[in-house]
Write a protein that holds these residues in place. Structure first.
Motif, PDB file in Angstrom:
ATOM      1  N   LYS A 162      42.623  48.131  61.864  1.00 22.45           N
ATOM      2  CA  LYS A 162      44.173  48.152  62.218  1.00 22.45           C
ATOM      3  C   LYS A 162      44.111  47.738  63.689  1.00 22.45           C
ATOM      4  N   LYS A 163      45.171  47.335  64.110  1.00 22.69           N
ATOM      5  CA  LYS A 163      45.245  46.913  65.391  1.00 22.69           C
ATOM      6  C   LYS A 163      44.984  48.275  66.521  1.00 22.69           C
ATOM      7  N   PRO A 164      44.351  47.957  67.489  1.00 18.84           N
ATOM      8  CA  PRO A 164      43.515  46.526  67.953  1.00 18.84           C
ATOM      9  C   PRO A 164      42.310  46.630  66.796  1.00 18.84           C
ATOM     10  N   LEU A 165      42.073  45.408  66.204  1.00 16.97           N
ATOM     11  CA  LEU A 165      41.091  45.289  65.394  1.00 16.97           C
ATOM     12  C   LEU A 165      39.499  45.120  66.258  1.00 16.97           C
ATOM     13  N   VAL A 166      38.560  45.891  66.002  1.00 17.92           N
ATOM     14  CA  VAL A 166      37.216  45.648  66.309  1.00 17.92           C
ATOM     15  C   VAL A 166      36.229  45.957  65.241  1.00 17.92           C
ATOM     16  N   PRO A 167      35.163  45.185  65.416  1.00 12.35           N
ATOM     17  CA  PRO A 167      34.902  44.044  66.437  1.00 12.35           C
ATOM     18  C   PRO A 167      35.964  42.822  66.024  1.00 12.35           C
ATOM     19  N   ARG A 168      36.448  42.066  67.307  1.00  8.00           N
ATOM     20  CA  ARG A 168      37.226  41.407  66.960  1.00  8.00           C
ATOM     21  C   ARG A 168      36.515  39.945  66.630  1.00  8.00           C
ATOM     22  N   GLU A 169      37.281  39.362  65.548  1.00  7.53           N
ATOM     23  CA  GLU A 169      37.019  38.335  64.935  1.00  7.53           C
ATOM     24  C   GLU A 169      36.660  36.939  65.590  1.00  7.53           C
ATOM     25  N   ASP A 170      37.006  37.039  66.935  1.00  5.61           N
ATOM     26  CA  ASP A 170      36.851  36.020  68.074  1.00  5.61           C
ATOM     27  C   ASP A 170      35.495  35.662  68.186  1.00  5.61           C
ATOM     28  N   ILE A 171      34.691  36.853  68.101  1.00  4.66           N
ATOM     29  CA  ILE A 171      33.249  36.776  68.317  1.00  4.66           C
ATOM     30  C   ILE A 171      32.380  35.804  67.592  1.00  4.66           C
ATOM     31  N   PHE A 172      32.836  35.624  66.331  1.00  2.00           N
ATOM     32  CA  PHE A 172      32.545  35.037  65.295  1.00  2.00           C
ATOM     33  C   PHE A 172      32.706  33.446  65.238  1.00  2.00           C
ATOM     34  N   LYS A 173      34.209  33.530  66.054  1.00  4.27           N
ATOM     35  CA  LYS A 173      34.778  31.966  66.001  1.00  4.27           C
ATOM     36  C   LYS A 173      34.651  31.218  66.890  1.00  4.27           C
ATOM     37  N   TYR A 174      34.608  31.668  68.242  1.00  3.34           N
ATOM     38  CA  TYR A 174      34.626  30.643  69.367  1.00  3.34           C
ATOM     39  C   TYR A 174      33.683  30.929  70.434  1.00  3.34           C
TER      40      TYR A 174
END
Length: 162
Positions: free
Chosen positions: A105-117
């Motif tokens: 739930k927010k804030p989501l961790v680990p943040r998915e951006d680590i895997f995308k960008y």
């Protein structure tokens, strides 16, 4: 104290807002470490080039408190409270990791951006390439090796010093 990694992004008055973010984050804890600043094209919309970096800091704030403080810092520096995802921004502060915590739930961790960008993963790599991502098991280095756009990043000529 919990070690957290915070992504910083800005494409409006970039030097000013990168510096402002660092000054603000110094009040959240201790043992700050900074990645290099990377310049990259805007993603998801047609906008000015971004500066991106990651800061590691040890904090006593819990995950929810940290999230709220970061939101207030963004607003203080000119980001609209209802800002859309893909638009110009004065300051974007994202909790990438919060110790070994996993939150759905927010804030989501680990943040998915680590895997995308790569503009998130490369600066994280610069701080701690062997860091294992909770709930994934891979290191930051292993994740970065899977990304095809790393070559599009460039270290900024902006020399951030504190």
């Amino acid at each position: 104290m919990i070690t957290t990694y915070i992504g910083i992004g800005t494409n409006v008055e970039r030097e000013k807002h990168i510096r402002a973010a660092f000054v603000e984050l110094t009040s959240l804890g201790r043992n700050l470490a900074l990645s290099p600043v990377y310049a990259c094209e805007s993603f998801g919309f047609d906008g000015s080039e971004f500066y991106n970096m990651v800061v590691r800091v040890d904090t006593d704030l819990n995950l929810f408190e940290l999230s709220q403080v970061l939101k207030q810092i963004e607003i203080k520096w000119g980001r609209a409270a209802d800002a859309a995802k893909f638009q110009d921004r004065t300051l974007d502060l994202d909790i990438l990791l919060y110790g070994n915590e996993i939150s759905q739930k927010k804030p989501l961790v680990p943040r998915e951006d680590i895997f995308k960008y790569s503009f998130v993963t490369q600066p994280l790599y610069d701080l701690d390439p062997q860091l294992v991502i909770p709930n994934d098991g891979r290191t930051v280095e292993q994740i970065l090796e899977t990304m095809s756009d790393v070559d599009s990043l460039k270290k900024s000529i902006f020399n951030f010093s504190w």
